[in-house]
Design an enzyme around this catalytic site. Structure first.
Site, PDB file in Angstrom:
ATOM      1  N   LYS A 139     -11.825  -8.818   6.151  1.00 49.60           N
ATOM      2  CA  LYS A 139     -11.057 -10.046   6.362  1.00 49.60           C
ATOM      3  C   LYS A 139     -11.909 -11.027   7.170  1.00 49.60           C
ATOM      4  CE  LYS A 139      -6.672  -7.603   6.077  1.00 49.60           C
ATOM      5  NZ  LYS A 139      -5.444  -7.152   6.777  1.00 49.60           N
ATOM      6  N   LYS A 171      -6.665   1.682  -2.341  1.00 53.93           N
ATOM      7  CA  LYS A 171      -5.521   1.078  -1.682  1.00 53.93           C
ATOM      8  C   LYS A 171      -4.255   1.301  -2.499  1.00 53.93           C
ATOM      9  CE  LYS A 171      -6.261  -2.820   0.468  1.00 53.93           C
ATOM     10  NZ  LYS A 171      -6.268  -2.364   1.888  1.00 53.93           N
TER      11      LYS A 171
END
Length: 284
Positions: A139, A171
């Site tokens: 991020k 994920k």
């Protein structure tokens, strides 16, 4: 900067940031107010307490703007140093016009990276002694990942993967697409037999399925402290565990004390406030 940072890439980035500021023209205010032959000494000065990162990048900006003239630069501290308000970080002597033209681009990069390092140090200090490690995420600001992850290291943190090809992270959406944790792991292992694989789970049950499938690293997503503690107990050292999601400085130590190996903190890069640093011209 260390050997993990591509210096040619950084040089190209610096050129692009300078071009963005000048937009193909000149610094009209500086050109109008400063004699072209005037020489000054400037200091980069901390306006707050924190950890420095990006001094070599600041030097690159200054030298790029000054070229072909030569700057005299003296470091007072190095990246990774803890500083206090009023501390001089670097002293630069050169043409006044060039120093002022380079000022904003220099500070944009230095203040941001030092802010990342400062926030990282706060997280690292918060969990000191627990045995857990603070890690970053992807991020990051577009095109600044390499530098931001460098700043994390300056603050005492560790890096997660740099790019999508460095390691696999299965994920929740991959699990849904593949039809389950075990099947997703099997498919990734088959396609990339030598690659490190991390599996994201949101329950203790799925953590155990991931372990039984062969996962050596498991990301425990948005789990409360009691569930993290249960996961640590039941996994019993068969895989490394990483807590992620919803972490704050207020809860970091409690999370670390559950026995997880890592805390993945996106805020290190996506929410770090800048460390206020100024470029001050000295009177002749």
């Amino acid at each position: 900067m260390d050997e993990t940072v591509d210096r040619q890439w950084v040089a190209d980035l610096v050129r692009a940031t300078i071009e963005e500021d000048l937009a193909g023209g000149v610094d009209v205010t500086t050109t109008a107010t400063v004699d072209p032959d005037q020489v000054s000494v400037a200091e980069l000065v901390a306006r707050g307490d924190g950890v420095v990162a990006g001094l070599e990048i600041a030097e690159l900006v200054l030298r790029q703007v000054a070229a072909p003239d030569v700057l005299e630069i003296e470091y007072s501290v190095r990246d990774g140093a803890s500083v206090h308000a009023g501390d001089v970080l670097m002293t630069v002597r050169g043409k006044t016009r060039q120093l002022l033209t380079a000022e904003r681009t220099t500070l944009n990069l230095l203040c941001h990276l030092s802010g990342v390092a400062t926030l990282t140090r706060r997280w690292v200090d918060t969990i000191e002694g627990t045995g857990a490690v603070i890690r970053d995420t992807r991020k990051t600001m577009p095109l600044l990942r390499s530098l931001e992850k460098y700043a994390v290291r300056c603050g005492g943190g560790k890096n997660h993967r740099m790019a999508l090809s460095d390691a696999a992270l299965i994920k929740d959406n991959h699990v849904i697409a593949a039809g389950g944790v075990a099947e997703a792991f099997r498919l990734v292992r088959k396609a990339y037999p030598d690659l490190s694989i991390e599996v994201e789970v949101d329950s203790v049950e799925d953590a155990l399925i991931a372990v039984e499938s062969g996962a050596e690293l498991i990301l425990l997503d948005n789990m409360a402290v009691p569930l993290l503690r249960e996961a640590v107990e039941k996994v019993a050292g068969r895989a490394r565990l990483e807590a992620s999601g919803g972490l704050t400085l207020d809860t970091a130590r409690a999370v670390a004390e559950t026995g997880v190996d890592f805390l993945a903190v996106g805020a290190l890069t996506h929410s770090a406030p800048v460390l206020d640093i100024a470029l001050d011209l000295q009177e002749a």
